[in-house]
Design a protein around this motif. Sequence first.
Motif, PDB file in Angstrom:
ATOM      1  N   ALA A 301      33.076  38.877  70.766  1.00  0.00           N
ATOM      2  CA  ALA A 301      33.210  37.645  69.794  1.00  0.00           C
ATOM      3  C   ALA A 301      34.164  37.775  68.817  1.00  0.00           C
ATOM      4  CB  ALA A 301      31.565  37.803  68.956  1.00  0.00           C
ATOM      5  N   GLY A 302      34.908  39.055  68.769  1.00  0.00           N
ATOM      6  CA  GLY A 302      35.872  39.064  67.519  1.00  0.00           C
ATOM      7  C   GLY A 302      37.048  38.203  68.058  1.00  0.00           C
ATOM      8  N   THR A 303      37.133  37.973  69.252  1.00  0.00           N
ATOM      9  CA  THR A 303      38.287  37.084  69.551  1.00  0.00           C
ATOM     10  C   THR A 303      38.155  35.742  69.155  1.00  0.00           C
ATOM     11  OG1 THR A 303      37.240  36.239  71.705  1.00  0.00           O
ATOM     12  CG2 THR A 303      38.567  38.270  71.908  1.00  0.00           C
ATOM     13  N   SER A 308      42.316  37.809  59.067  1.00  0.00           N
ATOM     14  CA  SER A 308      41.643  37.608  57.870  1.00  0.00           C
ATOM     15  C   SER A 308      40.078  37.777  57.594  1.00  0.00           C
ATOM     16  CB  SER A 308      42.142  36.661  56.970  1.00  0.00           C
ATOM     17  OG  SER A 308      41.755  35.356  57.382  1.00  0.00           O
ATOM     18  N   GLU A 309      39.474  37.258  58.747  1.00  0.00           N
ATOM     19  CA  GLU A 309      37.846  37.124  59.055  1.00  0.00           C
ATOM     20  C   GLU A 309      37.448  38.326  59.689  1.00  0.00           C
ATOM     21  OE1 GLU A 309      37.412  32.411  59.846  1.00  0.00           O
ATOM     22  OE2 GLU A 309      37.791  33.635  61.476  1.00  0.00           O
ATOM     23  N   HIS A 310      38.305  38.980  60.449  1.00  0.00           N
ATOM     24  CA  HIS A 310      37.845  40.111  61.255  1.00  0.00           C
ATOM     25  C   HIS A 310      38.259  41.465  60.646  1.00  0.00           C
ATOM     26  CE1 HIS A 310      37.773  43.185  64.597  1.00  0.00           C
ATOM     27  NE2 HIS A 310      37.013  42.340  65.151  1.00  0.00           N
ATOM     28  N   THR A 324      34.300  51.091  54.466  1.00  0.00           N
ATOM     29  CA  THR A 324      34.692  49.760  54.871  1.00  0.00           C
ATOM     30  C   THR A 324      33.365  48.706  54.441  1.00  0.00           C
ATOM     31  OG1 THR A 324      33.861  49.719  57.108  1.00  0.00           O
ATOM     32  CG2 THR A 324      36.191  50.558  56.676  1.00  0.00           C
ATOM     33  N   ARG A 325      33.971  47.699  53.606  1.00  0.00           N
ATOM     34  CA  ARG A 325      32.739  46.750  53.391  1.00  0.00           C
ATOM     35  C   ARG A 325      32.036  46.062  54.474  1.00  0.00           C
ATOM     36  NH1 ARG A 325      33.120  46.297  47.844  1.00  0.00           N
ATOM     37  NH2 ARG A 325      35.138  46.968  46.893  1.00  0.00           N
ATOM     38  N   THR A 326      32.471  45.934  55.582  1.00  0.00           N
ATOM     39  CA  THR A 326      32.002  45.445  56.814  1.00  0.00           C
ATOM     40  C   THR A 326      32.398  46.316  57.875  1.00  0.00           C
ATOM     41  OG1 THR A 326      34.116  44.130  57.099  1.00  0.00           O
ATOM     42  CG2 THR A 326      32.314  42.828  56.245  1.00  0.00           C
ATOM     43  N   ASN A 327      31.726  46.055  59.103  1.00  0.00           N
ATOM     44  CA  ASN A 327      32.011  47.059  60.128  1.00  0.00           C
ATOM     45  C   ASN A 327      32.144  46.310  61.406  1.00  0.00           C
ATOM     46  OD1 ASN A 327      32.047  49.634  61.344  1.00  0.00           O
ATOM     47  ND2 ASN A 327      29.829  49.479  61.629  1.00  0.00           N
ATOM     48  N   ARG A 328      33.048  45.392  61.548  1.00  0.00           N
ATOM     49  CA  ARG A 328      33.465  44.840  62.858  1.00  0.00           C
ATOM     50  C   ARG A 328      34.057  45.624  63.723  1.00  0.00           C
ATOM     51  NH1 ARG A 328      34.768  41.345  58.447  1.00  0.00           N
ATOM     52  NH2 ARG A 328      33.093  39.564  58.193  1.00  0.00           N
ATOM     53  N   SER A 329      35.036  46.688  63.257  1.00  0.00           N
ATOM     54  CA  SER A 329      35.622  47.769  64.001  1.00  0.00           C
ATOM     55  C   SER A 329      34.327  48.506  64.707  1.00  0.00           C
ATOM     56  CB  SER A 329      36.253  48.619  63.084  1.00  0.00           C
ATOM     57  OG  SER A 329      37.414  48.018  62.349  1.00  0.00           O
ATOM     58  N   GLY A 330      33.139  48.587  64.403  1.00  0.00           N
ATOM     59  CA  GLY A 330      32.100  49.326  65.199  1.00  0.00           C
ATOM     60  C   GLY A 330      32.187  50.942  64.831  1.00  0.00           C
ATOM     61  N   GLY A 331      32.723  51.303  63.553  1.00  0.00           N
ATOM     62  CA  GLY A 331      32.794  52.700  63.367  1.00  0.00           C
ATOM     63  C   GLY A 331      33.847  53.298  64.158  1.00  0.00           C
TER      64      GLY A 331
END
Length: 431
Positions: A301-303, A308-310, A324-331
């Motif tokens: 889904a990250g694609t 700037s969004e990711h 990190t404020r968000t975690n799209r990197s999955g830790g």
Amino acid sequence: MASSLHSLSSQQFLNAFSSPLHSDRSLSSVVYPRPRASRKLQICAAGSSYGNQFRVTTYGESHGGGVGCVIDGCPPRIPLSEADMQLDLDRRRPGQSRITTPRKETDTCKIFSGVSEGLTTGTPIHVFVPNTDQRGNDYSEMSIAYRPSHADATYDMKYGVRSVQGGGRSSARETIGRVASGAVAKKILKNFSGTEILAYVSQVHKVILPEDLVDNDALTLDQIESNIVRCPDPEYAEKMISAIDAVRVKGDSVGGVVTCIVRNCPRGLGSPVFDKLEAELAKACMSLPATKGFQFGSGFAGTFLTGSEHNDEFYIDEHGKVRTRTNRSGGIQGGISNGEIINMRIAFKPTSTISKKQSTVTREKEETELIARGRHDPCVVPRAVPMVESMVALVLVDQLMAQFAQCNLFPVNSDLQEPLLPILEPKEVLF
């Protein structure tokens, strides 16, 4: 002076052997080169062991005398008993509900070595679980005809022989050794750093649990174990159970997805470039039977996002730690854990052994039809939950020991690193 073949010119070499005037003496002037010692460029293709520092080897087959594992590299002086492993083995065992295989096994484990007076000794730990409910005759047809999408054919292609009863090593029964050793790994991680590993079913066939219904910070084992499908949301759990029941009564099967999270993972785990943490997790989880896909963090889904969004923006928390404020990197960033919650999703295909008629071929290369007998899961994901947790635990404990050996052997850079162990006063040092 004698010279080796390496120093002879092509013409000298030919003259030494083709001249009609050569004698035994001329032959003796040629020194045959000593064969070079073979370099260790060999493929390690055994395939039944995982890990470097914390190394696990599983053994046994579905319808043999039993299955188990040998754990090598476990730290000494850790309290350990069969009860520590039995909890997860009970979660994995067959016959626990109507939506799993009806095979009846207690999967009672026995530790034969590596533990003395309730403590690990640092030597190999041998765990054994007997098979008690084998029905080899159920597989008479499968000994001749290949089950579509099963490993029957490829095992024959690779080895030229196979254990036909129950699928042998390709059976999910092999995972008992993984779950037993994974329980040990989970205990080490929990005691060392408070690390928690929790997996749950997030999809069965077309029933998909929305991600926002699960709070990864508050998720508990009791929530997961509150129903037979191991979905933490009761409403979606019922929908998943109904989906499995619908195909079970027809002799068919469905697949699904297991989501796994890791809380309180130490920072710095993972060894770039070939042993990145996500690469090791993917390998370990994809080695489980019936797996077809692996994603972590934002995944595919990250694609659909821009940079700037990711991107996960950094900040300093109230304890002075980089977060990190968000975690799209999955830790995981750059193949190394960053201290945030690690999350991943593993896709499992529908069980290949079904009792519906299918077209196939025999070992003699004749086309035929097969209606498979035997006892099999209509959906593997409810029992795959502890298997996924175990493989993740084996990766993390192996990487933890590697990190300690390489990067924490000497005092750390306190400006940038966190010590894996608290700094002890001299009187507190145990050795």
